[in-house]
Design a protein around this motif. Structure first.
Motif, PDB file in Angstrom:
ATOM      1  N   MET A   1       0.843  -1.200   0.000  1.00 35.61           N
ATOM      2  CA  MET A   1       0.000   0.000   0.000  1.00 35.61           C
ATOM      3  C   MET A   1       0.884   1.258   0.000  1.00 35.61           C
ATOM      4  O   MET A   1       1.924   1.281   0.642  1.00 35.61           O
ATOM      5  N   GLU A   2       0.451   2.253  -0.730  1.00 35.36           N
ATOM      6  CA  GLU A   2       1.187   3.526  -0.780  1.00 35.36           C
ATOM      7  C   GLU A   2       1.276   4.157   0.620  1.00 35.36           C
ATOM      8  O   GLU A   2       0.287   4.205   1.340  1.00 35.36           O
ATOM      9  N   ILE A   3       2.455   4.623   1.003  1.00 32.16           N
ATOM     10  CA  ILE A   3       2.577   5.315   2.296  1.00 32.16           C
ATOM     11  C   ILE A   3       2.500   6.812   2.029  1.00 32.16           C
ATOM     12  O   ILE A   3       3.222   7.341   1.180  1.00 32.16           O
ATOM     13  N   ARG A   4       1.617   7.458   2.746  1.00 38.19           N
ATOM     14  CA  ARG A   4       1.345   8.869   2.430  1.00 38.19           C
ATOM     15  C   ARG A   4       2.174   9.825   3.266  1.00 38.19           C
ATOM     16  O   ARG A   4       1.722  10.345   4.272  1.00 38.19           O
ATOM     17  N   HIS A   5       3.405  10.029   2.797  1.00 36.25           N
ATOM     18  CA  HIS A   5       4.285  11.014   3.422  1.00 36.25           C
ATOM     19  C   HIS A   5       3.953  12.401   2.892  1.00 36.25           C
ATOM     20  O   HIS A   5       3.404  12.543   1.806  1.00 36.25           O
ATOM     21  N   GLY A 102       7.536  -5.640   9.715  1.00 36.56           N
ATOM     22  CA  GLY A 102       6.782  -6.705   9.057  1.00 36.56           C
ATOM     23  C   GLY A 102       5.314  -6.364   9.124  1.00 36.56           C
ATOM     24  O   GLY A 102       4.912  -5.247   8.878  1.00 36.56           O
ATOM     25  N   GLY A 103       4.505  -7.327   9.520  1.00 33.18           N
ATOM     26  CA  GLY A 103       3.069  -7.059   9.617  1.00 33.18           C
ATOM     27  C   GLY A 103       2.648  -6.480  10.954  1.00 33.18           C
ATOM     28  O   GLY A 103       1.464  -6.289  11.202  1.00 33.18           O
ATOM     29  N   LEU A 104       3.619  -6.205  11.818  1.00 33.87           N
ATOM     30  CA  LEU A 104       3.264  -5.775  13.179  1.00 33.87           C
ATOM     31  C   LEU A 104       3.225  -4.268  13.321  1.00 33.87           C
ATOM     32  O   LEU A 104       4.002  -3.558  12.676  1.00 33.87           O
ATOM     33  N   LEU A 105       2.353  -3.796  14.179  1.00 32.21           N
ATOM     34  CA  LEU A 105       2.359  -2.378  14.517  1.00 32.21           C
ATOM     35  C   LEU A 105       3.672  -2.028  15.195  1.00 32.21           C
ATOM     36  O   LEU A 105       4.259  -2.862  15.888  1.00 32.21           O
ATOM     37  N   GLY A 106       4.103  -0.793  15.006  1.00 26.89           N
ATOM     38  CA  GLY A 106       5.287  -0.325  15.716  1.00 26.89           C
ATOM     39  C   GLY A 106       4.890   0.572  16.870  1.00 26.89           C
ATOM     40  O   GLY A 106       3.759   0.484  17.361  1.00 26.89           O
ATOM     41  N   TYR A 107       5.797   1.463  17.245  1.00 29.71           N
ATOM     42  CA  TYR A 107       5.510   2.339  18.386  1.00 29.71           C
ATOM     43  C   TYR A 107       4.410   3.336  18.052  1.00 29.71           C
ATOM     44  O   TYR A 107       3.646   3.744  18.904  1.00 29.71           O
ATOM     45  N   GLU A 108       4.395   3.788  16.782  1.00 31.13           N
ATOM     46  CA  GLU A 108       3.382   4.767  16.375  1.00 31.13           C
ATOM     47  C   GLU A 108       2.976   4.507  14.932  1.00 31.13           C
ATOM     48  O   GLU A 108       3.593   3.686  14.248  1.00 31.13           O
ATOM     49  N   ASP A 109       1.937   5.215  14.477  1.00 32.76           N
ATOM     50  CA  ASP A 109       1.406   5.001  13.129  1.00 32.76           C
ATOM     51  C   ASP A 109       1.799   6.106  12.162  1.00 32.76           C
ATOM     52  O   ASP A 109       1.674   5.969  10.952  1.00 32.76           O
ATOM     53  N   ILE A 110       2.234   7.229  12.702  1.00 34.91           N
ATOM     54  CA  ILE A 110       2.637   8.365  11.860  1.00 34.91           C
ATOM     55  C   ILE A 110       3.644   9.188  12.672  1.00 34.91           C
ATOM     56  O   ILE A 110       3.571   9.196  13.911  1.00 34.91           O
ATOM     57  N   VAL A 111       4.572   9.843  11.979  1.00 35.30           N
ATOM     58  CA  VAL A 111       5.543  10.648  12.711  1.00 35.30           C
ATOM     59  C   VAL A 111       5.642  12.043  12.079  1.00 35.30           C
ATOM     60  O   VAL A 111       5.711  12.178  10.856  1.00 35.30           O
ATOM     61  N   VAL A 112       5.559  13.039  12.930  1.00 30.16           N
ATOM     62  CA  VAL A 112       5.683  14.433  12.490  1.00 30.16           C
ATOM     63  C   VAL A 112       7.056  14.917  12.937  1.00 30.16           C
ATOM     64  O   VAL A 112       7.367  14.855  14.127  1.00 30.16           O
ATOM     65  N   SER A 128      11.021   4.747   5.571  1.00 32.05           N
ATOM     66  CA  SER A 128      10.052   4.635   6.660  1.00 32.05           C
ATOM     67  C   SER A 128       8.865   3.753   6.267  1.00 32.05           C
ATOM     68  O   SER A 128       8.351   3.849   5.149  1.00 32.05           O
ATOM     69  N   SER A 129       8.407   2.941   7.202  1.00 33.88           N
ATOM     70  CA  SER A 129       7.261   2.068   6.945  1.00 33.88           C
ATOM     71  C   SER A 129       5.946   2.737   7.341  1.00 33.88           C
ATOM     72  O   SER A 129       4.882   2.162   7.183  1.00 33.88           O
ATOM     73  N   ILE A 130       6.029   3.936   7.918  1.00 37.69           N
ATOM     74  CA  ILE A 130       4.818   4.691   8.287  1.00 37.69           C
ATOM     75  C   ILE A 130       4.951   6.113   7.721  1.00 37.69           C
ATOM     76  O   ILE A 130       6.064   6.554   7.420  1.00 37.69           O
ATOM     77  N   PRO A 131       3.824   6.821   7.560  1.00 36.94           N
ATOM     78  CA  PRO A 131       3.912   8.170   6.976  1.00 36.94           C
ATOM     79  C   PRO A 131       4.743   9.135   7.829  1.00 36.94           C
ATOM     80  O   PRO A 131       4.650   9.107   9.061  1.00 36.94           O
ATOM     81  N   ILE A 132       5.535   9.946   7.148  1.00 36.71           N
ATOM     82  CA  ILE A 132       6.309  11.011   7.805  1.00 36.71           C
ATOM     83  C   ILE A 132       5.796  12.344   7.294  1.00 36.71           C
ATOM     84  O   ILE A 132       5.647  12.542   6.085  1.00 36.71           O
ATOM     85  N   ILE A 133       5.532  13.245   8.210  1.00 34.53           N
ATOM     86  CA  ILE A 133       5.103  14.598   7.851  1.00 34.53           C
ATOM     87  C   ILE A 133       6.244  15.550   8.178  1.00 34.53           C
ATOM     88  O   ILE A 133       6.748  15.556   9.309  1.00 34.53           O
ATOM     89  N   ASN A 134       6.634  16.340   7.193  1.00 30.40           N
ATOM     90  CA  ASN A 134       7.694  17.335   7.391  1.00 30.40           C
ATOM     91  C   ASN A 134       7.102  18.580   8.062  1.00 30.40           C
ATOM     92  O   ASN A 134       6.285  19.283   7.479  1.00 30.40           O
ATOM     93  N   LEU A 314      -3.844  14.609   8.584  1.00 29.87           N
ATOM     94  CA  LEU A 314      -3.610  13.388   9.374  1.00 29.87           C
ATOM     95  C   LEU A 314      -4.605  12.304   8.971  1.00 29.87           C
ATOM     96  O   LEU A 314      -4.239  11.136   8.829  1.00 29.87           O
ATOM     97  N   GLU A 315      -5.855  12.692   8.762  1.00 32.04           N
ATOM     98  CA  GLU A 315      -6.844  11.701   8.310  1.00 32.04           C
ATOM     99  C   GLU A 315      -6.432  11.106   6.971  1.00 32.04           C
ATOM    100  O   GLU A 315      -6.480   9.900   6.773  1.00 32.04           O
ATOM    101  N   TRP A 316      -6.021  11.999   6.062  1.00 30.78           N
ATOM    102  CA  TRP A 316      -5.641  11.517   4.728  1.00 30.78           C
ATOM    103  C   TRP A 316      -4.450  10.565   4.801  1.00 30.78           C
ATOM    104  O   TRP A 316      -4.440   9.504   4.164  1.00 30.78           O
ATOM    105  N   SER A 317      -3.449  10.924   5.622  1.00 31.02           N
ATOM    106  CA  SER A 317      -2.253  10.088   5.711  1.00 31.02           C
ATOM    107  C   SER A 317      -2.544   8.746   6.378  1.00 31.02           C
ATOM    108  O   SER A 317      -2.003   7.719   5.989  1.00 31.02           O
ATOM    109  N   LEU A 318      -3.397   8.774   7.391  1.00 37.87           N
ATOM    110  CA  LEU A 318      -3.594   7.570   8.205  1.00 37.87           C
ATOM    111  C   LEU A 318      -4.712   6.669   7.684  1.00 37.87           C
ATOM    112  O   LEU A 318      -4.641   5.456   7.821  1.00 37.87           O
ATOM    113  N   MET A 319      -5.747   7.270   7.122  1.00 39.18           N
ATOM    114  CA  MET A 319      -6.899   6.471   6.734  1.00 39.18           C
ATOM    115  C   MET A 319      -6.903   6.384   5.233  1.00 39.18           C
ATOM    116  O   MET A 319      -7.255   7.336   4.564  1.00 39.18           O
ATOM    117  N   GLN A 320      -6.511   5.255   4.725  1.00 38.58           N
ATOM    118  CA  GLN A 320      -6.361   5.142   3.285  1.00 38.58           C
ATOM    119  C   GLN A 320      -7.727   5.226   2.632  1.00 38.58           C
ATOM    120  O   GLN A 320      -8.352   4.208   2.381  1.00 38.58           O
TER     121      GLN A 320
END
Ligand code: NCD
Length: 325
Positions: A1-5, A102-112, A128-134, A314-320
């Motif tokens: 799935m596309e990661i929305r950075h 892998g398929g497991l959740l990490g510490y967080e779902d998005i990082v700013v 990064s395996s989760i979205p990054i916001i600059n 944040l909604e757009w990045s997190l909720m595909q």
């Protein structure tokens, strides 16, 4: 799935921008009935905020946006001091460790992230395996600010195309004006006027980009003319911390040269708007009463828009896909 950075404002297409602004407007309307009227769309998502440079609005508004939509926040406001960066870890390694494994959740779902080095956030997004916001990379970019700035133009004028925008102050070091130029470059019929001391002029890269995108721009030092003839006057602070070898007097001269005061404020037409990413210093010397009542002064509404623009982002990045039509 596309990661929305979101690492640079060029990534935001006019279509995406329009969807984000529509969603920001919806959330703004819902918020009028109080915090319990907001949808809890980000329930159980975690955002990490990792700030290696000082911030007030950008960090608080991302964190508030997350929490108001039901999400949670972890982080440090002084990552340079209190994260492993102090021990020499690169940003890319930090985000690799904290994201999904892998398929497991990490510490967080998005990082700013707000970082000191231009380009580091984009580099980290590549691994990064989760979205990054600059949230600002040194003198590089500040795309979420550009998003809220364009949202503010849309809210104040009901349109973006056709606007005359003046950008004033430290155009060399200001990442907000750079990101704003990249974003305005995607619209038709925009005129931009740059106003700065020579030694803080807009970089040739940005001017070349504007030329390629057929945006009219000019540079001038005629501040009074500019105040009288633009829809939006986007003021910025002289970033003393990013300039070496400049005397205090020279900084002061630059700060006084292009300031809006109670004396020149009357030159600004009633339908024009004064914006500023804040924090402001001497470049805005507007009396408190005017700030509270004068519609031309838009920078508090602009800062408030940051909350709703970031909720939508944040909604757009997190909720595909909830508003991906
Ligand atoms: C700006 C920034 O950090 O780039 N502030 C902000 O995010 N609203 C502008 C500045 O520091 O002058």
């Amino acid at each position: 799935m596309e990661i929305r950075h979101l690492y640079e404002s060029q990534q935001l297409t006019p279509r995406r921008l329009s969807a984000l602004m529509t969603r920001a407007d919806e959330l703004k309307e819902l918020s009028r009935k109080g915090p319990r009227n907001l949808p809890q769309t980000l329930d159980r998502y975690i955002m990490a905020s990792l700030f290696y440079e000082p911030s007030t609005r950008t960090r608080f508004s991302h964190e508030a946006a997350m929490i108001r939509l039901g999400g949670e926040v972890i982080g440090t406001e002084n990552a340079a001091q209190f994260s492993s960066a102090k021990k020499g870890e690169s940003l890319a390694d930090t985000v690799r460790v904290m994201g999904r494994q892998g398929g497991l959740l990490g510490y967080e779902d998005i990082v700013v992230v707000r970082h000191t080095e231009e380009g580091e956030i984009k580099k980290a997004s590549e691994v990064s395996s989760i979205p990054i916001i600059n949230a600002g990379d040194g003198p590089g970019q500040h795309p979420t600010q550009a998003l809220l700035d364009v949202y503010t133009l849309q809210s104040e004028f009901g349109k973006i195309e056709g606007l005359n925008v003046a950008m004033v102050g430290d155009l060399k070091n200001g990442r907000t004006v750079k990101s704003l130029c990249y974003l305005l470059g995607k619209f038709n019929d925009i005129n931009i006027t740059f106003v700065s001391p020579d030694w803080l002029a807009m970089s040739p890269n940005i001017k070349a980009y504007l030329k390629r995108h057929e945006i009219n721009y000019r540079e001038t030092a005629e501040f009074e003319d500019v105040l009288q003839s633009h829809d939006a006057i986007y003021m910025t602070r002289i970033q003393r911390e990013r300039e070496q070898g400049i005397s205090d007097e020279e900084f002061q001269r630059a700060e006084d040269m292009f300031a809006i005061t109670k004396d020149n404020l009357p030159l600004v037409p009633s339908e024009s708007r004064i914006l500023h990413p804040l924090p402001h210093l001497h470049e805005l010397q507007i009396p408190y009463e005017a700030e509270e009542t004068d519609r031309r002064i838009a920078y508090f509404r602009q800062a408030n828009n940051g909350l709703y623009a970031r909720m939508a982002l944040l909604e757009w990045s997190l909720m595909q896909g909830p508003f991906e039509k």
